[in-house]
Every structure is written in C-alpha cells, then in structure tokens.
Design a protein around this motif. Structure first.
Motif, PDB file in Angstrom:
ATOM      1  N   LEU A  58       0.860  -1.397  -0.022  1.00 36.16           N
ATOM      2  CA  LEU A  58      -0.091   0.050   0.201  1.00 36.16           C
ATOM      3  C   LEU A  58       0.661   1.204   0.002  1.00 36.16           C
ATOM      4  N   GLN A  59       1.872   1.422   0.753  1.00 41.72           N
ATOM      5  CA  GLN A  59       2.714   2.475   0.894  1.00 41.72           C
ATOM      6  C   GLN A  59       3.515   2.548  -0.523  1.00 41.72           C
ATOM      7  N   SER A  60       3.819   1.505  -1.351  1.00 39.40           N
ATOM      8  CA  SER A  60       4.361   1.513  -2.581  1.00 39.40           C
ATOM      9  C   SER A  60       3.506   2.317  -3.489  1.00 39.40           C
ATOM     10  N   PHE A  61       2.102   2.261  -3.268  1.00 33.37           N
ATOM     11  CA  PHE A  61       1.183   2.698  -4.219  1.00 33.37           C
ATOM     12  C   PHE A  61       0.726   4.453  -3.660  1.00 33.37           C
ATOM     13  N   GLY A  62       1.654   4.735  -2.682  1.00 33.76           N
ATOM     14  CA  GLY A  62       1.418   6.319  -2.253  1.00 33.76           C
ATOM     15  C   GLY A  62       0.342   6.312  -1.069  1.00 33.76           C
ATOM     16  N   ILE A  63      -0.121   5.247  -0.544  1.00 33.58           N
ATOM     17  CA  ILE A  63      -1.075   5.365   0.380  1.00 33.58           C
ATOM     18  C   ILE A  63      -0.251   5.628   1.782  1.00 33.58           C
ATOM     19  N   VAL A  64      -1.080   6.706   2.350  1.00 36.43           N
ATOM     20  CA  VAL A  64      -0.128   7.004   3.736  1.00 36.43           C
ATOM     21  C   VAL A  64      -1.173   6.909   4.910  1.00 36.43           C
TER      22      VAL A  64
ATOM     23  N   VAL B 123      -8.823   3.530   2.429  1.00 37.93           N
ATOM     24  CA  VAL B 123      -8.787   2.503   1.363  1.00 37.93           C
ATOM     25  C   VAL B 123     -10.016   1.545   1.738  1.00 37.93           C
ATOM     26  N   GLY B 124     -10.738   1.040   0.567  1.00 30.91           N
ATOM     27  CA  GLY B 124     -11.757   0.448   0.656  1.00 30.91           C
ATOM     28  C   GLY B 124     -11.300  -1.086   0.178  1.00 30.91           C
ATOM     29  N   VAL B 125     -12.155  -2.077   0.764  1.00 28.13           N
ATOM     30  CA  VAL B 125     -11.790  -3.195   0.613  1.00 28.13           C
ATOM     31  C   VAL B 125     -13.304  -4.211   0.501  1.00 28.13           C
ATOM     32  N   MET B 126     -13.304  -4.919  -0.615  1.00 24.57           N
ATOM     33  CA  MET B 126     -14.567  -5.614  -0.988  1.00 24.57           C
ATOM     34  C   MET B 126     -14.336  -6.949  -0.918  1.00 24.57           C
TER      35      MET B 126
END
Length: 69
Positions: A43-49, A54-57
């Motif tokens: 997730l961090q590699s995608f720029g998420i901080v 973040v949604g999860v289905m």
C-alpha cells in the motif's frame, strides 16, 4: 493502542500459535504479522499514507483478516 499493536504483542508472546483458521487455511500469529507487513508495504508503494482511506470488498477470508491488520 491500536489493533496492529495487539497483533504485535500476541506475536511476541505466541508466534507459532494458530491465529486464524478458515476452512483448510491456517496462519500462525507470526505468519499473519508478516503478511500484514507485506500488505502495508505494498500500500505504501502505491502512495497510500496513514490517514488515507482504503476500501476493501471481500467475503470472509484469511486475506480479509490480513488486510484488516
């Protein structure tokens, strides 16, 4: 204290104990911790901080629990 810290504490005490059993899949606390760290790094590699949403289905599964942590 947050949910991830509960996983860290339990892993430090009982790393080889089953943490999760779902059908024929099993994860020890150490395996679950390791996989959760891998997901966090991805997730961090995608720029998420921290603080981002973040949604999860998903259906109930081992993967969902790991993503939760």
């Amino acid at each position: 204290m947050n949910t991830a810290e509960f996983l860290e504490i339990t892993t430090s005490i009982l790393p080889e104990r089953d943490a999760l059993i779902c059908g024929d899949q099993r994860r020890t606390f150490e395996e679950m911790r390791s996989e959760a760290i891998t997901v966090a790094a991805a997730l961090q590699s995608f720029g998420i901080v921290r603080g981002d949403h973040v949604g999860v289905m998903s259906v109930n599964s081992v993967e969902y629990v790991i993503i939760y942590y």
